[in-house]
Scaffold this motif. Structure first.
Motif, mmCIF file in Angstrom:
data_model
loop_
_atom_site.group_PDB
_atom_site.id
_atom_site.type_symbol
_atom_site.label_atom_id
_atom_site.label_comp_id
_atom_site.label_asym_id
_atom_site.label_seq_id
_atom_site.Cartn_x
_atom_site.Cartn_y
_atom_site.Cartn_z
ATOM 1 N N GLU A 218 0.736 -0.850 -0.241
ATOM 2 C CA GLU A 218 -0.190 0.232 0.628
ATOM 3 C C GLU A 218 1.004 1.270 0.535
ATOM 4 N N PHE A 219 1.995 0.950 0.529
ATOM 5 C CA PHE A 219 2.870 2.575 0.720
ATOM 6 C C PHE A 219 3.321 2.871 -0.634
ATOM 7 N N VAL A 220 3.558 1.806 -1.857
ATOM 8 C CA VAL A 220 4.801 2.205 -2.533
ATOM 9 C C VAL A 220 3.679 2.527 -3.288
ATOM 10 N N ALA A 221 2.316 1.698 -3.842
ATOM 11 C CA ALA A 221 0.958 2.733 -4.297
ATOM 12 C C ALA A 221 0.734 4.094 -3.849
ATOM 13 N N ARG A 222 0.635 4.416 -2.900
ATOM 14 C CA ARG A 222 0.256 6.003 -2.561
ATOM 15 C C ARG A 222 1.357 6.267 -2.954
ATOM 16 N N PHE A 223 2.500 6.674 -2.121
ATOM 17 C CA PHE A 223 3.728 7.116 -3.391
ATOM 18 C C PHE A 223 4.228 7.205 -4.129
ATOM 19 N N THR A 224 3.866 6.402 -4.617
ATOM 20 C CA THR A 224 4.034 7.105 -6.447
ATOM 21 C C THR A 224 2.952 7.190 -7.093
ATOM 22 N N GLY A 225 1.344 8.043 -5.931
ATOM 23 C CA GLY A 225 0.722 8.978 -6.903
ATOM 24 C C GLY A 225 -0.679 8.014 -7.391
ATOM 25 N N CYS A 226 -0.948 6.679 -6.963
ATOM 26 C CA CYS A 226 -2.021 6.021 -7.102
ATOM 27 C C CYS A 226 -2.881 6.594 -5.638
ATOM 28 N N GLU A 227 -4.006 6.967 -5.885
ATOM 29 C CA GLU A 227 -4.697 7.782 -4.929
ATOM 30 C C GLU A 227 -5.830 7.217 -5.072
ATOM 31 N N ASN A 228 -6.148 6.291 -5.213
ATOM 32 C CA ASN A 228 -7.859 5.370 -5.419
ATOM 33 C C ASN A 228 -7.497 4.018 -4.080
ATOM 34 N N VAL A 229 -7.016 3.894 -2.960
ATOM 35 C CA VAL A 229 -6.634 2.825 -2.099
ATOM 36 C C VAL A 229 -7.619 2.516 -1.554
ATOM 37 N N ALA A 260 -7.847 -2.578 -2.590
ATOM 38 C CA ALA A 260 -8.048 -2.226 -4.135
ATOM 39 C C ALA A 260 -7.121 -0.761 -4.430
ATOM 40 N N CYS A 261 -6.108 -1.049 -5.742
ATOM 41 C CA CYS A 261 -5.309 -0.042 -6.089
ATOM 42 C C CYS A 261 -6.042 0.434 -7.742
ATOM 43 N N ILE A 262 -6.554 2.127 -7.757
ATOM 44 C CA ILE A 262 -7.063 1.731 -9.050
ATOM 45 C C ILE A 262 -6.059 3.424 -9.330
ATOM 46 N N ARG A 263 -5.544 3.275 -10.294
ATOM 47 C CA ARG A 263 -4.762 5.035 -10.712
ATOM 48 C C ARG A 263 -6.026 5.816 -11.232
ATOM 49 N N PRO A 264 -5.611 7.296 -10.607
ATOM 50 C CA PRO A 264 -6.237 8.195 -11.443
ATOM 51 C C PRO A 264 -6.438 8.485 -12.682
ATOM 52 N N SER A 265 -5.158 8.244 -13.318
ATOM 53 C CA SER A 265 -4.886 8.236 -14.964
ATOM 54 C C SER A 265 -6.230 6.887 -15.428
ATOM 55 N N GLY A 287 -2.378 22.047 -14.389
ATOM 56 C CA GLY A 287 -1.957 22.449 -15.832
ATOM 57 C C GLY A 287 -2.150 21.466 -16.810
ATOM 58 N N ASP A 288 -1.114 19.866 -16.983
ATOM 59 C CA ASP A 288 -1.919 19.417 -17.895
ATOM 60 C C ASP A 288 -3.444 18.485 -17.950
ATOM 61 N N ASP A 289 -3.846 18.598 -16.609
ATOM 62 C CA ASP A 289 -5.079 17.959 -16.927
ATOM 63 C C ASP A 289 -5.645 18.617 -15.752
ATOM 64 N N TYR A 290 -6.945 17.929 -15.654
ATOM 65 C CA TYR A 290 -7.241 17.984 -14.422
ATOM 66 C C TYR A 290 -7.632 17.034 -13.023
ATOM 67 N N GLY A 299 -21.726 4.572 -3.163
ATOM 68 C CA GLY A 299 -19.505 4.038 -3.137
ATOM 69 C C GLY A 299 -19.113 5.415 -2.431
ATOM 70 N N PRO A 300 -17.941 4.972 -2.489
ATOM 71 C CA PRO A 300 -16.186 5.840 -1.697
ATOM 72 C C PRO A 300 -16.232 7.062 -3.155
ATOM 73 N N ASP A 301 -15.549 8.067 -2.721
ATOM 74 C CA ASP A 301 -15.429 9.080 -3.360
ATOM 75 C C ASP A 301 -14.110 8.038 -4.323
ATOM 76 N N LEU A 302 -13.617 8.912 -5.392
ATOM 77 C CA LEU A 302 -12.748 8.225 -6.339
ATOM 78 C C LEU A 302 -12.099 9.571 -6.976
ATOM 79 N N VAL A 303 -10.988 9.287 -7.059
ATOM 80 C CA VAL A 303 -9.973 10.615 -8.141
ATOM 81 C C VAL A 303 -9.495 10.466 -9.532
ATOM 82 N N ALA A 304 -10.012 11.226 -10.360
ATOM 83 C CA ALA A 304 -9.790 10.545 -11.887
ATOM 84 C C ALA A 304 -8.605 12.069 -12.448
#
Length: 330
Positions: A218-229, A260-265, A287-290, A299-304
């Protein structure tokens, strides 16, 4: 093939322990990624001979380096601030440890510092100083190259340009490269593999794509930008999180508790195959995205992360779709 090996390397300070670490770096770039204080710089200092480990062995191309002073290790170290001699010109800095005087001109051309050679460090910009420092280190023809956050103090445009230059340069080197950073972008762009550190230990070592798509903790997921855990439960065809089911591929039996880990992208909005619905809570222009925070119905909040379109705003209802291969279960 030159290789750098760490076998059981450990170092203890008051309140902190590094290792024991077992790492092998071949003719590749291993980026060491982790937060401040996780042991990245201590690792480089041990390899360079600036810090003596409490246990373990460091070897380079089969030569044990333990007990050797830094100048006898054939290891090049580029510091965060460059550490140039301020009273010498750039040319004199590069030539200081050069094994071959022709190397000065060659490296100056490769690193695009030919027009800087007669200037002294105070007259150089941050990016220029870093390129001169790298040229000085490479002029000594080291058998391994160590870099300690060399881009962290630079402005974003200079950092991007120098990162691209380093990527091309590293591809031409035939030595092990250890590149320490806390910047995920630098780690993924420059690294053939990434070693993710946390509190003195290695959480995962893998190619960048594997670290991002298949984090092992979980640490690797969150640290590398996976905000949906999310904590959930395996069900037929997916994983149940609160009142919604995300599609997922799993061999674990139904009822198994998983993360479960889901990358915002990987979150798609208003696609024709949207199986879930939600409401936009917040929108940040990055900048390059929203970056959108969506409250899923039931369900839960999800970051996209989506490309700027200007059409989605807080309060809008959106369809949400996620592919099963993009839901990674820990």
């Amino acid at each position: 093939m030159t290789s750098l090996r760490l076998d059981g390397v450990a170092k203890t300070y008051e309140g902190f322990e590094l290792g024991p670490l077992d790492l092998t770096v071949a003719d590749e770039v291993l980026t060491v990624l982790g937060p401040s204080g996780c042991g990245k710089t201590t690792l480089l200092s041990i390899v360079a001979g600036l810090v003596r480990p409490d246990a373990g062995t460091v070897s380079l191309d089969g030569r044990v380096l333990d007990g050797r002073p830094p100048e006898n290790r054939s290891v090049g170290l580029v510091f965060q601030d460059g550490a140039l001699f301020p009273h010498l010109t750039a040319r004199e800095n590069v030539a200081y440890a050069a094994t071959d005087r022709d190397r000065v001109a060659d490296l100056a051309a490769r690193l695009e510092i030919e027009d800087l050679l007669d200037r002294r460090p105070p007259a150089l910009s941050g990016g220029e100083r870093q390129r001169v420092a790298l040229a000085r280190t490479l002029a000594a023809d080291p058998d391994a190259l160590l870099l300690d956050e060399p881009l962290s103090s630079l402005d974003a445009p200079i950092r991007r340009r120098l990162r691209d230059e380093l990527h091309g340069l590293f591809a031409t080197l035939d030595v092990p490269v250890l590149y320490v950073t806390h910047d995920q972008r630098a780690a993924t762009v420059l690294g053939d593999r990434i070693a993710v550190f946390r509190e003195g230990a290695v959480e995962q070592v893998a190619p960048p794509d594997a670290v991002l798509a298949r984090p092992e903790t979980e640490f690797v997921a969150r640290f590398t930008g996976c905000e949906n855990v999310f904590e959930g439960t395996v069900v037929e065809g997916g994983v149940r999180v609160d009142g919604v089911t995300f599609p997922a591929e799993s061999t674990r039996p139904p009822g198994t508790a998983v993360t479960a880990c889901i990358r915002p992208s990987c979150v798609r909005l208003n696609a024709p195959d949207a199986a879930l619905t939600g409401t936009v809570r917040r929108r940040l222009n990055e900048g390059d995205d929203y970056r959108l925070r969506v409250a899923l119905d039931g369900g839960p909040d999800l970051v996209a992360r989506v490309r700027p379109s200007g059409t989605l705003a807080p309060g809008d209802t959106v369809g949400v779709s996620i592919a099963a291969e993009d839901v990674h279960l820990l």
